[in-house]
Design an enzyme around this catalytic site. Sequence first.
Site, PDB file in Angstrom:
ATOM      1  N   GLY A  55      12.962 -51.094 -41.298  1.00  0.00           N
ATOM      2  CA  GLY A  55      12.109 -50.446 -40.316  1.00  0.00           C
ATOM      3  C   GLY A  55      10.750 -50.132 -40.914  1.00  0.00           C
ATOM      4  O   GLY A  55       9.740 -50.662 -40.507  1.00  0.00           O
ATOM      5  N   ALA A  64      18.561 -38.492 -44.081  1.00  0.00           N
ATOM      6  CA  ALA A  64      19.732 -38.102 -44.873  1.00  0.00           C
ATOM      7  C   ALA A  64      19.906 -36.595 -44.899  1.00  0.00           C
ATOM      8  O   ALA A  64      20.990 -36.064 -44.639  1.00  0.00           O
ATOM      9  CB  ALA A  64      19.604 -38.653 -46.292  1.00  0.00           C
ATOM     10  N   GLY A  90      19.039 -49.441 -43.796  1.00  0.00           N
ATOM     11  CA  GLY A  90      19.134 -49.915 -45.170  1.00  0.00           C
ATOM     12  C   GLY A  90      19.123 -48.759 -46.148  1.00  0.00           C
ATOM     13  O   GLY A  90      19.273 -48.915 -47.359  1.00  0.00           O
ATOM     14  N   GLU A 105      10.776 -42.608 -49.209  1.00  0.00           N
ATOM     15  CA  GLU A 105       9.368 -42.995 -49.321  1.00  0.00           C
ATOM     16  C   GLU A 105       8.741 -42.579 -50.641  1.00  0.00           C
ATOM     17  O   GLU A 105       7.685 -43.074 -51.023  1.00  0.00           O
ATOM     18  CB  GLU A 105       8.583 -42.344 -48.179  1.00  0.00           C
ATOM     19  CG  GLU A 105       9.013 -42.830 -46.804  1.00  0.00           C
ATOM     20  CD  GLU A 105       8.566 -41.900 -45.690  1.00  0.00           C
ATOM     21  OE1 GLU A 105       8.836 -40.687 -45.806  1.00  0.00           O
ATOM     22  OE2 GLU A 105       7.967 -42.371 -44.725  1.00  0.00           O
TER      23      GLU A 105
END
Lengths: 171, 736
Positions: B240, B511, B468, B691
Amino acid sequence: MPPTPPARFKVNGTPVQYGGDPRRSLLDFLRDELSLYGTKKGCDHGQCGACTVIVDGRRINSCLTLAVMQDGCQITTVEGLGSDDDLSPLQRAFIAHDGFQCGYCTPGQICSASAMIAELAEGWPSHVSDDLLSVLPTDEELRERMSGNLCRCGAYSNIIAAIRDVMPVAG
Amino acid sequence: MFGTYDVPDQRNLLDQTRQGIIGKPLDRPEAALKVTGTATYAAEYRPENCAEGVLVTATIAQGRVLHLHRDEVLSMPGVLGIFADKRMLRRPAQGTAGQAPVQDVREVEYYGQPVALVVAESFEQASHAAKALRIDYAPEGDVPFDAGKAEYESGQKPVILGDLDEAMASAAHSVDLTYTTEGHASAAMEPHASIAAWQGDVLTLWGSFQMISHNVKELADSLRISPRNVRIISPYVGGGFGSKLGISHDAIAAAIAARELGRPVRVVLTRQQVFDTIMRRSETRQRLRLAADASGRLTGLGHEAWVSNLPGEKFAEPVTQATEFLYGGENRKLAVNVARISRLTSGSVRAPGEAVGMQVLEAAMDELAEKAGLDPIELRKRNLPASQPGKDRPYSSRMLVEALDQGARAFGWDARKPRPCMRREGEWWLGMGVASAARVNMLRPASARVRLEADGSLLVQSDQTDIGTGSYAILGQIAGEMLGVPITRVRVELGDSSLPSGAGSGGSFGASSTGSAVFRACEAIRDRLAHRLGIPVEALELRDGIASGQGRSRPVTELLQGEALEQVGRIKPGKTQMDYAQASYGAFFCEVAVNAFTGETRMRRMLGAFGFGRVLNAKTARSQCLGGMVWGIGAALTEEQSFDLRDGRLLNHDLAQYHVPCHADVPALEVILLEERDAPASPLQAKGVGELAICGAAGAVANAIYNACGVRMRSFPMTPDRLIAQLPDPIARAAD
Ligand code: FES
Ligand code: FES
């Protein structure tokens, strides 16, 4: 549309034939007619490797060839390499090393690596081989040979580790 | 009330539970499906009688669609219909929009914008017909294509503290530098795809999305139907990176055509259409002003950025996001300005803000370190404030010093040469660089359902996506750990809007947010089990299906008495989000080789050390870090969008011309995961990781290039053509 003589070939050992629209790529045939969706479409232009399958022992981008051109060929897709309850050693190594994240490039990486290992074993040199007559399976060789398979998730280190695991000789 | 997280949960419950699976590097539960090609992505469902749609995109940059020559195309073999509906999307939705983005494809706002959909029996027929469709346009509009010719407006509220000009004037050491970064594409490997099927008034859409509960609203609003009549199914998402946060052209077009034709329709964007129409990370120009006293302590910090977007878009690349809290400097000016231009929409691309802001800040810090005569690590350590400048709130937890120190040791930083051009290997200059990593942490509203089945197995359900990132793995681990269930007996179902709303995948919050919802559902179930065992929950131990405590012990299946226990857990951000500056931190180290003749840079070694609170699965977390570092290599060396300044079209709109890193570009990367518990961040004491590992990485590469060959690169990516003019004489300087 003029009638096209059907091409007869084998996919994962099963005889198939195709006599439809001659514009259909092998990739779309595998996916939409055989429901072998393991072969992925990432670009449809030979730029990403997600659609890699093995035709007569050689890895190719299935988006760059037509279904009607496969007459007499033996085609192996990721589904032909192993299944859920009978994973190939390479598939198991990909799981153990987390050689993927989203999983979209993964079947292409696995098909590509399977054929690549065989190419190395046969001694084919590459752009980075120091000695064209005796090719060593260094990590650099593996990376060079796998560079047609993009992974935007960036699982490269883990993919190489997974391939390394199943290589006959460590480099 | 509704699960607001107001008080840091200091219990560290997951350190006391006994199943022993939390944090462990377990394989992903869906791994076998992914390696055998049997995980089903958006384009891979086959509802009966499905037609194929191909989008047609504009060949002008701005104006109106006057006429579609429909008849010429409707007579082509297999063609079923041509759609150019005012509900179809001109722009994709931004992340968390929750409502329709800009619609109506009868107007064109940027080159390559979708203007029609052609549907046919087969993909080949639809592709051919889409190419054949002639369109008459009336070009009009005067939005510039080049930010250099555009008006800027403020993109966010600037931060102004003290007097930066004065701090610069009186600084013992200072730098005043301007950098540029080029635009980036998410380029997820799976192109955007939608299959729409109607049953009466109810739409089922198989798609590829990051934030399903928002996407349902965006889709419903675009179609002017009730969200209750929309179901989105998206269990596997082929990457994404921001590009699938919001609904895109394919979904609405497929839904409209399917309704009209009375049969399912599939629309898959071509790779070029993904590049041309989805989201770009804006190019940036950034001015960095750093003022320091004689000891290297920052007295002033200026970070101003100029970015671009289409008129009316709220999103402005939040370039200074980490600069706000990372380093000290009492005199500050932070600002983001946005130019209104006609190019495809700018939006979130992995780590919006920090990805480009941190790399530049960290490059400037390296220059300041040199001026101040300090090791770059030492300069950073001297500038970590006790509380966030200007806000006076404490840091929740910050592992930056540990990351720098442990990273330096593991990497062998002490072997770095103090000056450039001191290491040469044949035609290659060698050098090392370091940079900090920082990325804001967010908790987002989330819910999840946990069901402890009568047989003692577990089912975890949420519309949370796994792009992923490892959602399947970590949500199962949290639930199994909390309820003492072996991981083989835990099932996780995700990516279906009929399940409770998770946080979605974006901003690295999936998460910790959805994981916290699972955690809370499990806590409620633990309460009930403890009650049934007749002990206080604090004494309850659950392991391998046995509940025990205070000398009692019984199989959980007995406590369940043949009935499942089910609970929906919820969490919402609360006071802890305001009371603390929350971020994940880390450090990058890399060694590069720069070709003395060609200016080509090769990454030799790269290491990242990261602290993001509790690690939920060491294997998937490490993979997230690896992926981020690969993106860092791309941002540093190869990735750049090129636009035609005459019409704003993206020139390199495919994977042959937009260079994402490939195998050969990436050496064996090393990752160190630091132990950390961040209670203000979430009840899991976990923060975001997806990130972090990009944020600053390209700065480390810039600094390594300088250390290698003495060239300060201030435009990214640092391609050979940018480097070569500044390289030292390759022969005269062969080895200092
Ligand atoms: S889909 Fe064939 S190479 Fe990308
Ligand atoms: S695993 Fe996502 S692209 Fe490779």
